[in-house]
Write a protein that holds these residues in place. Structure first.
Motif, PDB file in Angstrom:
ATOM      1  N   TYR A 223      36.581  77.699  54.962  1.00 54.23           N
ATOM      2  CA  TYR A 223      36.242  77.602  53.544  1.00 54.23           C
ATOM      3  C   TYR A 223      37.490  77.469  52.670  1.00 54.23           C
ATOM      4  O   TYR A 223      37.422  76.912  51.569  1.00 54.23           O
ATOM      5  N   ILE A 224      38.636  77.968  53.136  1.00 50.71           N
ATOM      6  CA  ILE A 224      39.867  77.758  52.392  1.00 50.71           C
ATOM      7  C   ILE A 224      40.286  76.293  52.482  1.00 50.71           C
ATOM      8  O   ILE A 224      40.734  75.682  51.499  1.00 50.71           O
ATOM      9  N   LYS A 225      40.102  75.695  53.654  1.00 49.75           N
ATOM     10  CA  LYS A 225      40.414  74.275  53.820  1.00 49.75           C
ATOM     11  C   LYS A 225      39.502  73.408  52.947  1.00 49.75           C
ATOM     12  O   LYS A 225      39.947  72.412  52.356  1.00 49.75           O
ATOM     13  N   VAL A 226      38.219  73.779  52.879  1.00 43.90           N
ATOM     14  CA  VAL A 226      37.285  73.044  52.026  1.00 43.90           C
ATOM     15  C   VAL A 226      37.697  73.171  50.562  1.00 43.90           C
ATOM     16  O   VAL A 226      37.637  72.195  49.790  1.00 43.90           O
ATOM     17  N   LEU A 227      38.115  74.369  50.165  1.00 46.40           N
ATOM     18  CA  LEU A 227      38.557  74.594  48.792  1.00 46.40           C
ATOM     19  C   LEU A 227      39.743  73.697  48.442  1.00 46.40           C
ATOM     20  O   LEU A 227      39.765  73.047  47.387  1.00 46.40           O
ATOM     21  N   VAL A 228      40.737  73.656  49.333  1.00 47.04           N
ATOM     22  CA  VAL A 228      41.923  72.829  49.090  1.00 47.04           C
ATOM     23  C   VAL A 228      41.549  71.352  49.045  1.00 47.04           C
ATOM     24  O   VAL A 228      42.004  70.606  48.167  1.00 47.04           O
ATOM     25  N   THR A 229      40.699  70.918  49.979  1.00 46.82           N
ATOM     26  CA  THR A 229      40.291  69.513  50.018  1.00 46.82           C
ATOM     27  C   THR A 229      39.528  69.109  48.761  1.00 46.82           C
ATOM     28  O   THR A 229      39.779  68.048  48.171  1.00 46.82           O
ATOM     29  N   ALA A 230      38.591  69.951  48.343  1.00 47.96           N
ATOM     30  CA  ALA A 230      37.794  69.649  47.156  1.00 47.96           C
ATOM     31  C   ALA A 230      38.666  69.616  45.905  1.00 47.96           C
ATOM     32  O   ALA A 230      38.505  68.736  45.040  1.00 47.96           O
ATOM     33  N   THR A 231      39.594  70.565  45.803  1.00 54.22           N
ATOM     34  CA  THR A 231      40.486  70.600  44.647  1.00 54.22           C
ATOM     35  C   THR A 231      41.339  69.343  44.576  1.00 54.22           C
ATOM     36  O   THR A 231      41.502  68.735  43.508  1.00 54.22           O
ATOM     37  N   TRP A 232      41.880  68.929  45.721  1.00 56.82           N
ATOM     38  CA  TRP A 232      42.697  67.714  45.752  1.00 56.82           C
ATOM     39  C   TRP A 232      41.851  66.471  45.414  1.00 56.82           C
ATOM     40  O   TRP A 232      42.309  65.574  44.706  1.00 56.82           O
ATOM     41  N   ALA A 233      40.614  66.429  45.911  1.00 57.48           N
ATOM     42  CA  ALA A 233      39.741  65.286  45.645  1.00 57.48           C
ATOM     43  C   ALA A 233      39.423  65.175  44.151  1.00 57.48           C
ATOM     44  O   ALA A 233      39.493  64.083  43.562  1.00 57.48           O
ATOM     45  N   PHE A 234      39.065  66.295  43.519  1.00 63.76           N
ATOM     46  CA  PHE A 234      38.788  66.283  42.082  1.00 63.76           C
ATOM     47  C   PHE A 234      40.050  65.941  41.289  1.00 63.76           C
ATOM     48  O   PHE A 234      39.987  65.259  40.259  1.00 63.76           O
ATOM     49  N   ASP A 235      41.184  66.427  41.771  1.00 64.67           N
ATOM     50  CA  ASP A 235      42.467  66.100  41.154  1.00 64.67           C
ATOM     51  C   ASP A 235      42.702  64.592  41.164  1.00 64.67           C
ATOM     52  O   ASP A 235      43.147  64.007  40.171  1.00 64.67           O
ATOM     53  N   THR A 236      42.412  63.982  42.301  1.00 60.00           N
ATOM     54  CA  THR A 236      42.618  62.535  42.448  1.00 60.00           C
ATOM     55  C   THR A 236      41.715  61.745  41.512  1.00 60.00           C
ATOM     56  O   THR A 236      42.162  60.814  40.830  1.00 60.00           O
ATOM     57  N   VAL A 237      40.434  62.116  41.465  1.00 57.76           N
ATOM     58  CA  VAL A 237      39.492  61.426  40.583  1.00 57.76           C
ATOM     59  C   VAL A 237      39.912  61.586  39.125  1.00 57.76           C
ATOM     60  O   VAL A 237      39.871  60.628  38.335  1.00 57.76           O
ATOM     61  N   HIS A 238      40.338  62.794  38.766  1.00 56.27           N
ATOM     62  CA  HIS A 238      40.751  63.044  37.386  1.00 56.27           C
ATOM     63  C   HIS A 238      41.961  62.189  37.012  1.00 56.27           C
ATOM     64  O   HIS A 238      42.023  61.625  35.915  1.00 56.27           O
ATOM     65  N   GLN A 239      42.924  62.079  37.922  1.00 58.16           N
ATOM     66  CA  GLN A 239      44.108  61.271  37.648  1.00 58.16           C
ATOM     67  C   GLN A 239      43.734  59.793  37.479  1.00 58.16           C
ATOM     68  O   GLN A 239      44.289  59.093  36.622  1.00 58.16           O
ATOM     69  N   ILE A 240      42.799  59.317  38.281  1.00 58.75           N
ATOM     70  CA  ILE A 240      42.334  57.929  38.161  1.00 58.75           C
ATOM     71  C   ILE A 240      41.674  57.701  36.806  1.00 58.75           C
ATOM     72  O   ILE A 240      41.899  56.675  36.140  1.00 58.75           O
ATOM     73  N   LEU A 241      40.856  58.652  36.368  1.00 59.71           N
ATOM     74  CA  LEU A 241      40.129  58.513  35.104  1.00 59.71           C
ATOM     75  C   LEU A 241      41.068  58.467  33.903  1.00 59.71           C
ATOM     76  O   LEU A 241      40.928  57.601  33.022  1.00 59.71           O
ATOM     77  N   ILE A 242      42.023  59.388  33.846  1.00 60.99           N
ATOM     78  CA  ILE A 242      42.915  59.409  32.683  1.00 60.99           C
ATOM     79  C   ILE A 242      43.871  58.209  32.706  1.00 60.99           C
ATOM     80  O   ILE A 242      44.263  57.696  31.650  1.00 60.99           O
ATOM     81  N   SER A 243      44.239  57.737  33.898  1.00 68.30           N
ATOM     82  CA  SER A 243      45.081  56.544  33.992  1.00 68.30           C
ATOM     83  C   SER A 243      44.307  55.318  33.503  1.00 68.30           C
ATOM     84  O   SER A 243      44.861  54.453  32.806  1.00 68.30           O
ATOM     85  N   HIS A 244      43.020  55.251  33.860  1.00 69.69           N
ATOM     86  CA  HIS A 244      42.171  54.150  33.397  1.00 69.69           C
ATOM     87  C   HIS A 244      42.060  54.161  31.874  1.00 69.69           C
ATOM     88  O   HIS A 244      42.074  53.099  31.229  1.00 69.69           O
ATOM     89  N   THR A 245      41.958  55.362  31.288  1.00 68.31           N
ATOM     90  CA  THR A 245      41.831  55.476  29.839  1.00 68.31           C
ATOM     91  C   THR A 245      43.029  54.868  29.130  1.00 68.31           C
ATOM     92  O   THR A 245      42.883  54.012  28.236  1.00 68.31           O
ATOM     93  N   VAL A 246      44.205  55.312  29.496  1.00 65.70           N
ATOM     94  CA  VAL A 246      45.419  54.825  28.831  1.00 65.70           C
ATOM     95  C   VAL A 246      45.635  53.343  29.122  1.00 65.70           C
ATOM     96  O   VAL A 246      46.035  52.575  28.239  1.00 65.70           O
ATOM     97  N   TYR A 247      45.366  52.904  30.335  1.00 67.12           N
ATOM     98  CA  TYR A 247      45.539  51.488  30.687  1.00 67.12           C
ATOM     99  C   TYR A 247      44.605  50.607  29.857  1.00 67.12           C
ATOM    100  O   TYR A 247      44.981  49.518  29.411  1.00 67.12           O
TER     101      TYR A 247
END
Length: 322
Positions: free
Chosen positions: A48-72
């Motif tokens: 469950y710690i591995k799932v937590l880290v994976t999920a956090t990184w995945a949401f982090d990635t999606v969030h970075q894509i979204l804000i980059s799309h906004t400014v672009y």
């Protein structure tokens, strides 16, 4: 005229959004390195710690894509097109939801630490959990309502909800840091090795919690003072990244912190030897007599469970405690 004014406001503060994306991008690079480091160094952690880290990184990635799309979209695709500046792009609205997911995961993890370190204090844990869930609920409500709007002027109707999200984030961070500081400080034993480890945990907890608190306060103050601009997003874009990095830094620092107490076996043995001869290891009568047992237990749990020994099932200072 209102649309022109809105366009000028967004145009004059798009630089703040651009800076926010750059800062979030750098922090995202750090979180990627920390994620790789975690899976490379702690392959035997519980699932469950591995799932937590994976999920956090995945949401982090999606969030970075979204804000980059906004400014672009505003700065590159629609360069020198003032008409588009009055309209909101969907990605800047949806990013709030993913920031909320990241905050929920990390603050939920920290709430679990509070529950365990407080010896399962239900009123305190319920209070912290309620604030965390309220913050996430407001983030979801903001994302749903904002997706039905089209212009920045319309978004002003949700200013109160936006402020509530940031305010609840500050309250949750302060409650978590204060609770962890109190219970960690109370667990001091009087021995140099164990107290050094606890002091390092306190410093680590306060420093990581302080960063997210300051960022949330800065975002809240920006909304209050410059509510008609995008200055606040420079802080809000980086908030989720600070949460994820604080989680990963906490998990990755376990071995270094554990190493501070490696000599506690020798200390405990010496105390037990003195007890056999009827000597008291402390001159202070207020010290508990079972202190050597406590240090022995802490040391063995940290050594066995945090190295992934499958024979150990429970641990009061497990990887999700530190």
């Amino acid at each position: 005229m209102a649309d022109v004014h809105s366009s000028l406001v967004v145009d004059n503060t798009m630089g703040a959004a651009y800076i926010g994306v750059l800062c979030a991008g750098m922090l995202y690079g750090v979180s990627c390195v920390q994620t790789w480091f975690y899976f490379n160094r702690y392959p035997k952690d519980v699932w469950y710690i591995k799932v937590l880290v994976t999920a956090t990184w995945a949401f982090d990635t999606v969030h970075q894509i979204l804000i980059s799309h906004t400014v672009y979209r505003y700065v590159i695709t629609n360069y020198n097109n003032p008409e588009i500046l009055s309209r909101m792009v969907w990605s800047i609205l949806l990013e709030v939801l993913f920031n909320g997911f990241i905050g929920l995961l990390v603050q939920g993890f920290l709430t679990l630490r509070v529950w365990r370190l407080s010896n399962k204090n239900i009123p305190l844990t319920v209070t912290v959990a309620a604030v965390v869930l309220a913050e996430f609920g407001c983030s979801v409500a903001f994302a749903i309502q904002s997706m039905q709007l089209h212009t920045w002027i319309e978004l002003g109707k949700l200013k109160g909800l936006s402020m509530t999200v940031n305010a609840l984030g500050v309250v949750a961070d302060v409650l978590i840091v204060a609770a962890l500081f109190f219970f960690l400080h109370r667990s001091r034993t009087g021995f140099k090795k164990s107290d050094t480890m606890i002091s390092r945990l306190i410093l680590f907890t306060v420093s990581t919690g302080l960063l997210t608190t300051i960022c949330a306060i800065a975002s809240l103050v920006s909304i209050l003072i410059w509510g008609k601009t995008l200055i606040y997003v420079a802080f809000y874009f980086s908030l989720g990244r600070l949460y994820s990095n604080s989680l990963l830094a906490t998990l990755n620092a376990r071995r270094a912190i554990r190493g501070l107490g490696e000599d506690s076996d020798e200390l405990s043995f010496s105390l037990q030897s003195l007890s056999k001869f009827g000597q008291r290891p402390f001159t202070d009568s207020n010290r508990p007599t079972n202190l050597s047992i406590k240090i022995d237990t802490i040391h063995e749990y940290v050594r066995d469970q945090c190295t992934g020994d499958p024979q150990v099932r429970t641990c009061p200072i497990h990887c999700d405690q530190i």
